[in-house]
Design a protein around this motif. Sequence first.
Motif, PDB file in Angstrom:
ATOM      1  N   THR A  58     -29.435 -33.458 -31.684  1.00  0.00           N
ATOM      2  CA  THR A  58     -29.585 -32.651 -32.895  1.00  0.00           C
ATOM      3  C   THR A  58     -30.270 -31.339 -32.543  1.00  0.00           C
ATOM      4  OG1 THR A  58     -31.679 -33.737 -33.459  1.00  0.00           O
ATOM      5  CG2 THR A  58     -29.677 -34.628 -34.473  1.00  0.00           C
ATOM      6  N   ALA A  59     -30.015 -30.336 -33.339  1.00  0.00           N
ATOM      7  CA  ALA A  59     -30.470 -28.983 -33.022  1.00  0.00           C
ATOM      8  C   ALA A  59     -31.897 -28.692 -33.450  1.00  0.00           C
ATOM      9  CB  ALA A  59     -29.527 -27.968 -33.673  1.00  0.00           C
ATOM     10  N   LEU A  60     -32.314 -29.236 -34.576  1.00  0.00           N
ATOM     11  CA  LEU A  60     -33.606 -28.840 -35.143  1.00  0.00           C
ATOM     12  C   LEU A  60     -34.663 -29.923 -35.040  1.00  0.00           C
ATOM     13  CD1 LEU A  60     -32.427 -27.055 -38.417  1.00  0.00           C
ATOM     14  CD2 LEU A  60     -33.107 -26.003 -36.255  1.00  0.00           C
ATOM     15  N   ASP A  61     -35.868 -29.497 -34.748  1.00  0.00           N
ATOM     16  CA  ASP A  61     -37.012 -30.397 -34.791  1.00  0.00           C
ATOM     17  C   ASP A  61     -37.467 -30.530 -36.239  1.00  0.00           C
ATOM     18  OD1 ASP A  61     -38.037 -27.813 -35.079  1.00  0.00           O
ATOM     19  OD2 ASP A  61     -39.858 -28.251 -33.962  1.00  0.00           O
ATOM     20  N   SER A  62     -38.530 -31.291 -36.473  1.00  0.00           N
ATOM     21  CA  SER A  62     -38.970 -31.528 -37.856  1.00  0.00           C
ATOM     22  C   SER A  62     -39.383 -30.234 -38.549  1.00  0.00           C
ATOM     23  CB  SER A  62     -40.107 -32.553 -37.892  1.00  0.00           C
ATOM     24  OG  SER A  62     -41.179 -32.137 -37.075  1.00  0.00           O
ATOM     25  N   ARG A  63     -40.065 -29.335 -37.857  1.00  0.00           N
ATOM     26  CA  ARG A  63     -40.455 -28.053 -38.463  1.00  0.00           C
ATOM     27  C   ARG A  63     -39.222 -27.220 -38.781  1.00  0.00           C
ATOM     28  NH1 ARG A  63     -42.938 -25.132 -41.912  1.00  0.00           N
ATOM     29  NH2 ARG A  63     -43.515 -23.059 -41.252  1.00  0.00           N
ATOM     30  N   GLY A  64     -38.250 -27.214 -37.893  1.00  0.00           N
ATOM     31  CA  GLY A  64     -37.006 -26.487 -38.134  1.00  0.00           C
ATOM     32  C   GLY A  64     -36.270 -27.023 -39.352  1.00  0.00           C
ATOM     33  N   LYS A  65     -36.283 -28.340 -39.512  1.00  0.00           N
ATOM     34  CA  LYS A  65     -35.636 -28.953 -40.686  1.00  0.00           C
ATOM     35  C   LYS A  65     -36.354 -28.555 -41.974  1.00  0.00           C
ATOM     36  CE  LYS A  65     -33.743 -32.916 -38.250  1.00  0.00           C
ATOM     37  NZ  LYS A  65     -33.844 -34.365 -37.998  1.00  0.00           N
ATOM     38  N   GLU A  66     -37.694 -28.544 -41.924  1.00  0.00           N
ATOM     39  CA  GLU A  66     -38.466 -28.111 -43.101  1.00  0.00           C
ATOM     40  C   GLU A  66     -38.118 -26.673 -43.480  1.00  0.00           C
ATOM     41  OE1 GLU A  66     -42.650 -28.495 -42.281  1.00  0.00           O
ATOM     42  OE2 GLU A  66     -42.464 -30.634 -41.850  1.00  0.00           O
ATOM     43  N   LEU A  67     -38.106 -25.800 -42.484  1.00  0.00           N
ATOM     44  CA  LEU A  67     -37.789 -24.392 -42.737  1.00  0.00           C
ATOM     45  C   LEU A  67     -36.355 -24.234 -43.223  1.00  0.00           C
ATOM     46  CD1 LEU A  67     -39.587 -22.707 -39.710  1.00  0.00           C
ATOM     47  CD2 LEU A  67     -40.164 -22.396 -42.127  1.00  0.00           C
ATOM     48  N   MET A  68     -35.435 -25.010 -42.657  1.00  0.00           N
ATOM     49  CA  MET A  68     -34.031 -24.937 -43.085  1.00  0.00           C
ATOM     50  C   MET A  68     -33.902 -25.373 -44.538  1.00  0.00           C
ATOM     51  SD  MET A  68     -30.951 -24.073 -42.339  1.00  0.00           S
ATOM     52  CE  MET A  68     -30.746 -24.050 -40.576  1.00  0.00           C
ATOM     53  N   ASN A  69     -34.581 -26.444 -44.920  1.00  0.00           N
ATOM     54  CA  ASN A  69     -34.534 -26.899 -46.309  1.00  0.00           C
ATOM     55  C   ASN A  69     -35.127 -25.856 -47.254  1.00  0.00           C
ATOM     56  OD1 ASN A  69     -33.257 -29.332 -45.794  1.00  0.00           O
ATOM     57  ND2 ASN A  69     -35.163 -30.448 -45.550  1.00  0.00           N
ATOM     58  N   GLU A  70     -36.241 -25.251 -46.841  1.00  0.00           N
ATOM     59  CA  GLU A  70     -36.864 -24.207 -47.663  1.00  0.00           C
ATOM     60  C   GLU A  70     -35.926 -23.003 -47.784  1.00  0.00           C
ATOM     61  OE1 GLU A  70     -40.902 -21.459 -47.816  1.00  0.00           O
ATOM     62  OE2 GLU A  70     -40.805 -23.101 -46.382  1.00  0.00           O
ATOM     63  N   TYR A  71     -35.323 -22.619 -46.651  1.00  0.00           N
ATOM     64  CA  TYR A  71     -34.373 -21.505 -46.638  1.00  0.00           C
ATOM     65  C   TYR A  71     -33.212 -21.783 -47.596  1.00  0.00           C
ATOM     66  CZ  TYR A  71     -30.252 -18.965 -44.966  1.00  0.00           C
ATOM     67  OH  TYR A  71     -29.105 -18.218 -44.907  1.00  0.00           O
ATOM     68  N   CYS A  72     -32.626 -22.963 -47.503  1.00  0.00           N
ATOM     69  CA  CYS A  72     -31.477 -23.300 -48.362  1.00  0.00           C
ATOM     70  C   CYS A  72     -31.875 -23.343 -49.829  1.00  0.00           C
ATOM     71  CB  CYS A  72     -30.870 -24.639 -47.933  1.00  0.00           C
ATOM     72  SG  CYS A  72     -30.011 -24.565 -46.347  1.00  0.00           S
ATOM     73  N   ASP A  73     -33.044 -23.924 -50.117  1.00  0.00           N
ATOM     74  CA  ASP A  73     -33.508 -23.988 -51.495  1.00  0.00           C
ATOM     75  C   ASP A  73     -33.735 -22.590 -52.062  1.00  0.00           C
ATOM     76  OD1 ASP A  73     -34.560 -25.409 -53.864  1.00  0.00           O
ATOM     77  OD2 ASP A  73     -36.462 -24.490 -53.253  1.00  0.00           O
ATOM     78  N   LEU A  74     -34.394 -21.731 -51.315  1.00  0.00           N
ATOM     79  CA  LEU A  74     -34.649 -20.360 -51.788  1.00  0.00           C
ATOM     80  C   LEU A  74     -33.356 -19.577 -51.928  1.00  0.00           C
ATOM     81  CD1 LEU A  74     -37.858 -19.565 -49.760  1.00  0.00           C
ATOM     82  CD2 LEU A  74     -37.680 -19.659 -52.258  1.00  0.00           C
ATOM     83  N   ARG A  75     -32.437 -19.771 -51.009  1.00  0.00           N
ATOM     84  CA  ARG A  75     -31.146 -19.087 -51.099  1.00  0.00           C
ATOM     85  C   ARG A  75     -30.408 -19.523 -52.360  1.00  0.00           C
ATOM     86  NH1 ARG A  75     -26.545 -18.731 -46.331  1.00  0.00           N
ATOM     87  NH2 ARG A  75     -24.905 -17.861 -47.633  1.00  0.00           N
TER      88      ARG A  75
END
Length: 176
Positions: free
Chosen positions: A66-83
């Motif tokens: 998998t590409a993202l670590d746990s912090r990356g997943k958190e940031l990705m979820n935040e990014y998607c939610d804000l978008r």
Amino acid sequence: MGIFSDRLKWLREKNMYTQKDMAEALDVSQPYYGKFEKGTGEPNLETLVKLPKIFGESLDFICGITALDSRGKELMNEYCDLRHRTEDGKRRLTYSIELLEKTDIALDLENKLELIANQKSRINLLEDKFHRTYNKLVEHISSIPGMTAVINYATTEYLDLSYEEYRKEKSIREIM
């Protein structure tokens, strides 16, 4: 070095462990552990399964599946939610403007402009937060071994695909 070796070293350094600390935690010799990071040796299964507990990351991430670590997943979820919230806010603003133009609501022009200005202000705040999160996400992804190609080649495409997956999951959850 392979992705496993690179990520192992990255996680060790990120967590401020020495090779000696890691060797002790894994119950192996320090020279043997050093071979893991150099890519000249591989841990046995018993040693490998200890890594997720030490780092708080999945073995899939550590091994490069998998590409993202746990912090990356958190940031990705935040990014998607804000978008999603930003795009939704823009749609609502457009709808509100059209509705205010078409209806004969007993609001004077000043009140209509104030409503629109308030909505625009909320959208601007969301967009600012969205851009800050985007920058954090890109910075974080670029620090992960094995992700340089994503950053250099297809950051926008990668994030767009992740966002589309987020939207699909969100739609399914809303239906249920």
